[in-house]
Write a protein that holds these residues in place. Structure first.
Motif, mmCIF file in Angstrom:
data_model
loop_
_atom_site.group_PDB
_atom_site.id
_atom_site.type_symbol
_atom_site.label_atom_id
_atom_site.label_comp_id
_atom_site.label_asym_id
_atom_site.label_seq_id
_atom_site.Cartn_x
_atom_site.Cartn_y
_atom_site.Cartn_z
ATOM 1 N N ASN A 144 0.830 -1.214 0.000
ATOM 2 C CA ASN A 144 0.000 0.000 0.000
ATOM 3 C C ASN A 144 0.862 1.261 0.000
ATOM 4 N N ALA A 145 1.862 1.264 -0.854
ATOM 5 C CA ALA A 145 2.815 2.372 -0.865
ATOM 6 C C ALA A 145 2.217 3.602 -1.535
ATOM 7 N N VAL A 146 2.724 4.753 -1.126
ATOM 8 C CA VAL A 146 2.349 6.036 -1.725
ATOM 9 C C VAL A 146 3.414 6.389 -2.758
ATOM 10 N N GLY A 147 2.974 6.737 -3.951
ATOM 11 C CA GLY A 147 3.904 7.059 -5.015
ATOM 12 C C GLY A 147 4.096 8.553 -5.183
ATOM 13 N N MET A 148 5.215 8.920 -5.785
ATOM 14 C CA MET A 148 5.534 10.322 -6.034
ATOM 15 C C MET A 148 6.182 10.448 -7.405
ATOM 16 N N LEU A 149 6.160 11.647 -7.924
ATOM 17 C CA LEU A 149 6.879 11.995 -9.136
ATOM 18 C C LEU A 149 7.818 13.151 -8.831
ATOM 19 N N GLU A 150 8.942 13.177 -9.520
ATOM 20 C CA GLU A 150 9.901 14.261 -9.291
ATOM 21 C C GLU A 150 9.423 15.535 -9.973
ATOM 22 N N THR A 151 9.531 16.650 -9.273
ATOM 23 C CA THR A 151 9.131 17.947 -9.798
ATOM 24 C C THR A 151 10.192 18.977 -9.438
ATOM 25 N N ASP A 152 10.073 20.159 -10.001
ATOM 26 C CA ASP A 152 11.041 21.211 -9.702
ATOM 27 C C ASP A 152 10.785 21.773 -8.301
ATOM 28 N N PRO A 153 11.794 21.786 -7.436
ATOM 29 C CA PRO A 153 11.597 22.327 -6.088
ATOM 30 C C PRO A 153 11.463 23.842 -6.112
ATOM 31 N N THR A 154 10.663 24.338 -5.189
ATOM 32 C CA THR A 154 10.527 25.793 -5.048
ATOM 33 C C THR A 154 11.482 26.346 -4.015
ATOM 34 N N VAL A 155 12.032 25.500 -3.184
ATOM 35 C CA VAL A 155 13.041 25.925 -2.207
ATOM 36 C C VAL A 155 14.397 25.924 -2.899
ATOM 37 N N GLU A 156 15.180 26.930 -2.639
ATOM 38 C CA GLU A 156 16.468 27.074 -3.303
ATOM 39 C C GLU A 156 17.488 26.073 -2.776
ATOM 40 N N ASN A 157 18.448 25.756 -3.644
ATOM 41 C CA ASN A 157 19.604 24.907 -3.303
ATOM 42 C C ASN A 157 19.191 23.510 -2.835
ATOM 43 N N VAL A 158 18.196 22.932 -3.507
ATOM 44 C CA VAL A 158 17.718 21.593 -3.157
ATOM 45 C C VAL A 158 18.089 20.620 -4.266
ATOM 46 N N THR A 159 18.643 19.479 -3.859
ATOM 47 C CA THR A 159 18.982 18.396 -4.780
ATOM 48 C C THR A 159 18.218 17.149 -4.373
ATOM 49 N N LEU A 160 17.519 16.519 -5.317
ATOM 50 C CA LEU A 160 16.709 15.340 -5.026
ATOM 51 C C LEU A 160 17.415 14.084 -5.519
ATOM 52 N N SER A 161 17.468 13.064 -4.661
ATOM 53 C CA SER A 161 18.085 11.776 -5.014
ATOM 54 C C SER A 161 17.063 10.663 -4.809
ATOM 55 N N THR A 162 16.984 9.766 -5.778
ATOM 56 C CA THR A 162 16.059 8.637 -5.694
ATOM 57 C C THR A 162 16.633 7.546 -4.798
ATOM 58 N N VAL A 163 15.808 7.053 -3.889
ATOM 59 C CA VAL A 163 16.182 5.939 -3.024
ATOM 60 C C VAL A 163 15.549 4.644 -3.525
ATOM 61 N N MET A 164 14.262 4.679 -3.792
ATOM 62 C CA MET A 164 13.535 3.515 -4.284
ATOM 63 C C MET A 164 12.519 3.970 -5.324
ATOM 64 N N GLN A 165 12.209 3.072 -6.259
ATOM 65 C CA GLN A 165 11.154 3.360 -7.211
ATOM 66 C C GLN A 165 10.629 2.048 -7.790
ATOM 67 N N THR A 166 9.486 2.124 -8.464
ATOM 68 C CA THR A 166 8.923 0.948 -9.104
ATOM 69 C C THR A 166 9.677 0.656 -10.395
ATOM 70 N N SER A 167 9.343 -0.452 -11.004
ATOM 71 C CA SER A 167 9.848 -0.728 -12.339
ATOM 72 C C SER A 167 9.067 0.120 -13.343
ATOM 73 N N THR A 168 9.392 0.007 -14.594
ATOM 74 C CA THR A 168 8.654 0.747 -15.619
ATOM 75 C C THR A 168 7.235 0.220 -15.775
ATOM 76 N N ASN A 169 6.965 -0.937 -15.180
ATOM 77 C CA ASN A 169 5.620 -1.507 -15.201
ATOM 78 C C ASN A 169 4.864 -1.179 -13.924
ATOM 79 N N GLY A 170 5.188 -0.059 -13.304
ATOM 80 C CA GLY A 170 4.436 0.399 -12.153
ATOM 81 C C GLY A 170 3.122 1.031 -12.574
ATOM 82 N N TYR A 171 2.153 1.014 -11.648
ATOM 83 C CA TYR A 171 0.826 1.557 -11.952
ATOM 84 C C TYR A 171 0.325 2.387 -10.776
ATOM 85 N N LEU A 172 -0.295 3.499 -11.103
ATOM 86 C CA LEU A 172 -1.025 4.299 -10.128
ATOM 87 C C LEU A 172 -2.501 3.929 -10.279
ATOM 88 N N VAL A 173 -3.064 3.318 -9.233
ATOM 89 C CA VAL A 173 -4.430 2.795 -9.283
ATOM 90 C C VAL A 173 -5.342 3.724 -8.496
#
Length: 524
Positions: free
Chosen positions: A351-380
């Motif tokens: 029952n995981a919550v999914g996210m998509l990467e977007t442009d941050p509004t806070v300055e000097n922020v770098t986003l790094s991926t820790v975990m993600q689905t495969s390309t066959n992931g689905y948002l239901v």
């Protein structure tokens, strides 16, 4: 008293005769010196002397070898043949013991008859890992004053460090845990947590820290599970709770703020307090869970740091366990919290919550991926399914500049009069660059039902890495307990292997024995 004298037929008394001497006198020849010398040189005597000498030499060698082996460390002279390798020390402990710089004493407070040999052996194993570790034993019955001075009861291991003045008591019941059996209606041994308890105690007393982790409340958050709380305690970290509204914000001594599965939305003032906290170099862990309530403020906070939350359930048609919603995510090993993991490491989420990467509004922020689905992931969602690759865990790092003021005193000595000297204070502002982190992970990552059921998963390791990565002087020494439950060897299918072990090998052994017996009978 005296016997009557014997008379003959004529009535005359016969004279008494002395009884015959019935002793047998053996006349043996006395051996001569030459004969004795010849017997000493006989083959039988030489063979007997040689055997006796060799026996004495072998016994002497065995005694010396036994003494030398007794001087070897326990890990060298004793093999761990237990089914779960109870006495096998892991790499985490070995590294911690190599880095140990202070002398630590392990004192076993127990009566000799009630001392569990498994605990004694494990303590001896630690003494062989580092020259800074020594082992002592105190009988609380014979030496009650020493036990009272240690503040320990019977059945305790006291871990103390004289240099820091710190000590920690570990009960035997914390090392060997018990559970209640529904079959026997009695307590049975459940797990052996010796390495986890001893390593954590040694590190905590030799290098004490005062870091505090605050978990938020007031939004329907879940409390940390027993497995995670125990791991945090082993890492020598303190925990407390905070209500950001009631308590007026984040406490000054907060080193890490944890928001665990909030069911209600945060207030706007709370999200601003979190932003201000991170602007000063603070660290935050947010564990997202499914909820029926809208959380616009929390979602806006995530978006400000480059993570756009998706409303719906995440499934994966490629990497799943029992159904598409139980996911084995892809792990990126290039982050600070996954560096010690490999492609074979497994993490299970549901029952995981999914996210998509977007442009941050806070300055000097770098986003790094820790975990993600495969390309066959689905948002239901109720409206349908959207295929894509979704973030399941990410770290946002913000470079912030903190100012620190340093006050110095200067004395004006232009006058010869000492009383006229003037002292002024000057404050110099220095800037220091810090990294604030916001780590967002699924709440099911630390679910006790997953951590306790699947011992080969890395869920707990990943979370504890996320916790300890915020502290330079704290390492993840979360060592899971080893199970003491009975394990059985089962042959799942008969087939050829079953016939081999059940019939062919036993009959073959019997046939060889019978043939050998008949052959010996014929010889007789």
């Amino acid at each position: 008293m005296f016997g009557r004298k014997k008379q003959n037929e004529a009535g005359q008394t016969e004279p008494q005769t002395k009884p015959q001497d019935r002793r047998i006198h053996l006349s043996l020849p006395r051996p001569s010196g030459a004969a004795i010398k010849q017997s000493l040189h006989a083959a039988g005597f030489r063979h007997g002397s040689y055997s006796a000498g060799m026996t004495a030499i072998v016994l002497a060698i065995l005694i010396v070898v036994n003494m030398l082996v007794g001087l070897l460390p326990t890990s060298t002279r004793m093999l761990d043949l237990t089914s779960n390798s109870l006495f096998e020390i892991g790499d985490t402990t070995k590294t911690a013991m190599e880095e140990l710089s202070e002398d630590v004493t392990l004192t076993i407070v127990s009566q000799p008859d009630s001392l569990d040999t498994r605990i004694q052996r494990l303590v001896d194993e630690y003494a062989s890992l580092s020259s800074h570790i020594s082992v002592e034993t105190v009988d609380p019955v014979l030496h009650p004053a020493e036990a009272q001075e240690l503040g320990a009861e019977d059945g305790t291991v006291v871990v103390s460090c004289e240099a820091t003045g710190e000590s920690r008591n570990i009960l035997f019941s914390e090392i060997i845990t018990h559970t209640y059996s529904m079959y026997s209606y009695e307590a049975v041994e459940d797990s052996f947590d010796g390495e986890g308890q001893l390593t954590a105690a040694i590190v905590s007393v030799s290098a004490p820290t005062d870091h505090v982790i605050y978990t938020t409340e007031g939004h329907g958050e879940q409390s940390l599970g027993s497995s995670i709380q125990d791991a945090i305690d082993k890492a020598n970290l303190s925990t407390d709770t905070v209500n950001l509204v009631v308590d007026g914000g984040i406490p000054e001594d907060c080193d890490l703020l944890v928001i665990n599965a909030p069911q209600k939305d945060l207030d706007a003032t709370e999200t601003q307090a979190i932003k201000d906290y991170m602007a000063k170099g603070g660290n935050v862990i947010i564990l997202l869970a499914q909820t029926e309530n809208d959380q616009p403020n929390l979602n806006a906070l995530l978006a400000a740091y480059g993570m756009q939350r998706q409303n719906g359930y995440i499934a994966d048609a490629e990497r799943y366990y029992s159904n598409g919603y139980d996911i084995f995510p892809e792990i990126y090993t290039g982050t600070s919290i996954t560096a010690d993991m490999t492609s074979d490491s497994l993490i299970l989420l549901y029952n995981a919550v999914g996210m998509l990467e977007t442009d941050p509004t806070v300055e000097n922020v770098t986003l790094s991926t820790v975990m993600q689905t495969s390309t066959n992931g689905y948002l239901v969602t109720n409206e349908g399914q959207t295929q894509g690759q979704y973030l399941l865990g990410a770290i946002a790092q913000q470079e912030v500049t903190a100012e620190s003021g340093e006050t110095t005193e200067t004395t004006d000595e232009t006058s010869n009069d000492a009383a006229a000297d003037e002292t002024t204070e000057e404050t110099t502002e220095e800037t220091e660059t810090q990294t604030a982190t916001m780590c967002v992970l699924p709440a099911s990552l630390i679910d006790d039902s997953i951590i306790g059921q699947f011992s080969n998963l890395s869920n707990q390791d990943l979370f504890m890495n996320a916790v300890t990565a915020n502290f330079d002087d704290v390492s993840n020494i979360s060592i899971p307990a080893k199970s003491l439950s009975t394990s059985y060897n089962l042959i799942t299918g008969a087939g050829a292997w079953g016939m081999l072990f059940i019939a062919i090998i036993p009959l073959g052994v019997l046939g060889v024995g019978l043939a050998h017996w008949l052959r010996r009978r014929r010889r007789v």
